[in-house]
Write an enzyme that holds these catalytic residues in place. Structure first.
Site, mmCIF file in Angstrom:
data_model
loop_
_atom_site.group_PDB
_atom_site.id
_atom_site.type_symbol
_atom_site.label_atom_id
_atom_site.label_comp_id
_atom_site.label_asym_id
_atom_site.label_seq_id
_atom_site.Cartn_x
_atom_site.Cartn_y
_atom_site.Cartn_z
ATOM 1 N N ASP A 197 46.877 29.020 47.249
ATOM 2 C CA ASP A 197 46.049 30.218 47.156
ATOM 3 C C ASP A 197 45.530 30.572 48.543
ATOM 4 O OD1 ASP A 197 44.243 32.217 46.556
ATOM 5 O OD2 ASP A 197 42.962 30.983 45.273
ATOM 6 N N GLU A 223 49.382 32.488 45.610
ATOM 7 C CA GLU A 223 48.317 33.340 45.064
ATOM 8 C C GLU A 223 47.602 34.140 46.153
ATOM 9 O OE1 GLU A 223 44.059 32.515 42.767
ATOM 10 O OE2 GLU A 223 45.796 31.194 42.405
ATOM 11 N N GLU A 249 42.787 38.484 40.699
ATOM 12 C CA GLU A 249 41.368 38.168 40.604
ATOM 13 C C GLU A 249 40.491 39.186 41.304
ATOM 14 O OE1 GLU A 249 39.726 35.156 43.786
ATOM 15 O OE2 GLU A 249 41.585 34.343 42.985
ATOM 16 N N HIS A 299 41.846 34.055 36.281
ATOM 17 C CA HIS A 299 41.037 33.494 37.363
ATOM 18 C C HIS A 299 39.665 33.062 36.865
ATOM 19 C CE1 HIS A 299 37.853 34.442 40.475
ATOM 20 N NE2 HIS A 299 38.550 33.529 41.111
#
Length: 379
Positions: A197, A223, A249, A299
Site C-alpha cells: 500500500d 494499493e 479508500e 478499507h
C-alpha cells in the site's frame, strides 16, 4: 409508519492502538462521529463515521446544522428516500468528504434500525452471501517499522492463521521498498497473500517503475499507488503490470467508482462505508463491481465491513485494524483467519454506552479523548 422522533450526534476522539505511519501521513487519532436516532415505536439506531486526525468537527457541524433537523418526522424505513433527500439538500458540498462522512453516520443508523426491526443481522439484511470472510493484517506492516520487525510481525500473523498480510511502501528509494517486500515474502512463504500500500505516494511514472520492481514477489495487490483522482494514471498502471491495482479508500461517491470500473482502471475496489456515504451507496458500489467481475476489499472499519463483505459474493477480504475496542463491549470473532459476521440484530456492533458516557465527563480535562454532543433535535 415508524417516524424518526429525535436525533443527536457525538464526536469522540479515540487514540490509536499502535503507532501508524504511511508514506503521506501519521494516524494520530480517530475522530469518531456517532449518530443516535430514536423512532416513535421506541427503537434506538446507532450509526457512525470517522476521520483520521482532523475534520471531525466539520462533519459534526454538517449533521447539527443541516442534516439532523431534516430527519424529524420521516419514516425511518425509507432509507433510500432519506439518503436522496439529504444528498439533494447538500449539493453545494458534494462530492466531498465532509458531506459523505456525515451522510454515512445517518445512513448506518437507519440501517441499524432496519435490522433491529427485522430482528436480523446486517449481513443477512444486506444480502447474506456467506457467514464469514477472510482477514488480512495491516497492523504489523506500517512504514516506520524496521525490516526485522516487519518480518517478526509477518511470521506472527502467518502462525496465527492469517491468509493475507499487508505492508506499507513509499520509502525514498525503490531498493528500500523491494528489500522490505522481499524479506516479508521470504519469511511467510508463497502460500500467504502479500499486499502493498503506497497511500497515493507516487507519480504515474514512479508507480509504473515500482510496480515493475515489485513484480517478482507475487503481490496480491498494489494499493493506492497514486492520487485517487488520477483515473487515467491508474488505467495506465493497470495496463502495464500483472499486479492487481487496488483503489477506493479515498473516494467519496458512487460515481467515482463508476469512472474506475468503466475504464478498467482498478481490479480491486476498496470502498469505505464511511467515506462513500453509508451502507446504501456501499452496496451499490459492491454490486456494480460484481457486474464488472471486480473484487471488493473494503478499507478499515472492520467491525462494520465484516457484515457488508459477508453480504455480497465478491468480497474476499476484510482489513484487520482494531480501533473501536475502547467504546465497544464485544470483539470481532475470528476463526482460522476469517472473521465471522455477527448474528445479532442490527449492525453487529455492541457499543459500550457507559464508556461513551464516561468519556463525556473527560471533555476539557486534558484527556486525549473527548466527546461533544449535539443538542437533540425533537419534533
Amino acid at each position: 409508519m415508524t417516524s424518526i422522533e429525535s436525533a443527536r450526534a457525538y464526536l469522540i476522539d479515540l487514540p490509536v492502538k499502535t503507532p501508524r505511519h504511511d508514506a503521506i501521513q501519521s494516524f494520530v487519532k480517530q475522530e469518531t462521529i456517532l449518530v443516535e436516532l430514536v423512532t416513535t415505536d421506541g427503537l434506538l439506531g446507532i450509526g457512525y463515521s470517522y476521520t483520521i486526525g482532523n475534520g471531525g468537527s466539520a462533519v459534526l457541524a454538517m449533521l447539527q446544522e443541516h442534516l439532523l433537523p431534516q430527519l424529524i418526522g420521516h419514516d425511518a424505513t425509507e432509507i433510500e428516500a432519506i439518503w436522496r433527500m439529504l444528498w439533494a439538500s447538500t449539493l453545494a458540498t458534494t462530492v466531498g468528504a465532509i458531506t459523505s462522512l456525515a451522510l454515512a453516520a445517518v445512513d448506518t443508523a437507519l440501517w441499524d434500525l432496519r435490522c433491529l426491526r427485522a430482528d436480523e443481522p446486517l449481513w443477512i439484511q444486506a444480502g447474506g452471501a456467506r457467514p464469514r470472510v477472510r482477514l488480512y493484517d495491516t497492523e504489523g506492516g506500517w512504514l516506520q517499522l524496521p525490516v526485522d520487525e516487519l518480518v517478526r510481525n509477518a511470521k506472527a500473523s502467518r502462525d496465527a492463521g492469517w491468509r493475507g498480510i499487508k505492508i506499507k511502501v513509499g520509502k525514498p528509494s525503490v531498493a528500500e521498498d523491494v528489500a522490505r517486500i522481499a524479506a516479508v515474502r521470504d519469511a511467510i512463504g508463497d502460500e500467504i497473500d502479500l499486499m502493498v500500500d503506497a497511500n497515493q505516494a507516487f507519480s504515474r511514472s514512479e508507480a509504473i517503475r515500482r510496480a515493475a520492481a515489485f513484480g517478482p514477489y507475487d503481490l496480491r495487490w498494489f494499493e493506492e499507488p497514486m492520487r485517487a483522482d488520477d483515473v487515467v494514471g491508474h488505467q495506465m498502471l493497470r495496463e502495464s503490470t500483472s499486479i492487481p491495482v487496488a483503489v477506493g479508500e479515498s473516494m467519496y461517491s458512487v460515481g467515482q467508482f463508476g469512472d474506475y470500473l468503466a475504464r478498467g482502471a482498478a481490479t480491486i475496489v476498496q470502498v469505505d462505508v464511511a467515506r462513500v456515504g453509508g451502507i446504501t451507496p456501499w452496496l451499490k458500489v459492491a454490486h456494480a463491481a460484481e457486474v464488472a467481475n471486480v473484487e471488493v476489499c473494503p478499507h478499515f472499519l472492520m467491525e462494520l465491513h465484516v457484515s457488508l463483505a459477508a453480504a455480497v459474493p465478491n468480497a474476499p477480504y476484510v482489513e484487520h485494524i482494531p480501533q473501536l475496542d475502547l467504546i465497544t463491549s464485544s470483539r470481532l470473532r475470528i476463526e482460522e483467519g476469517a472473521a465471522v459476521a455477527p448474528n445479532r440484530p442490527g449492525l453487529g456492533i455492541d457499543w459500550d454506552l457507559s464508556m461513551i458516557s464516561s468519556l463525556a465527563s473527560c471533555a476539557g480535562s486534558g484527556v486525549s479523548r473527548e466527546i461533544r454532543e449535539v443538542d437533540p433535535v425533537v419534533q
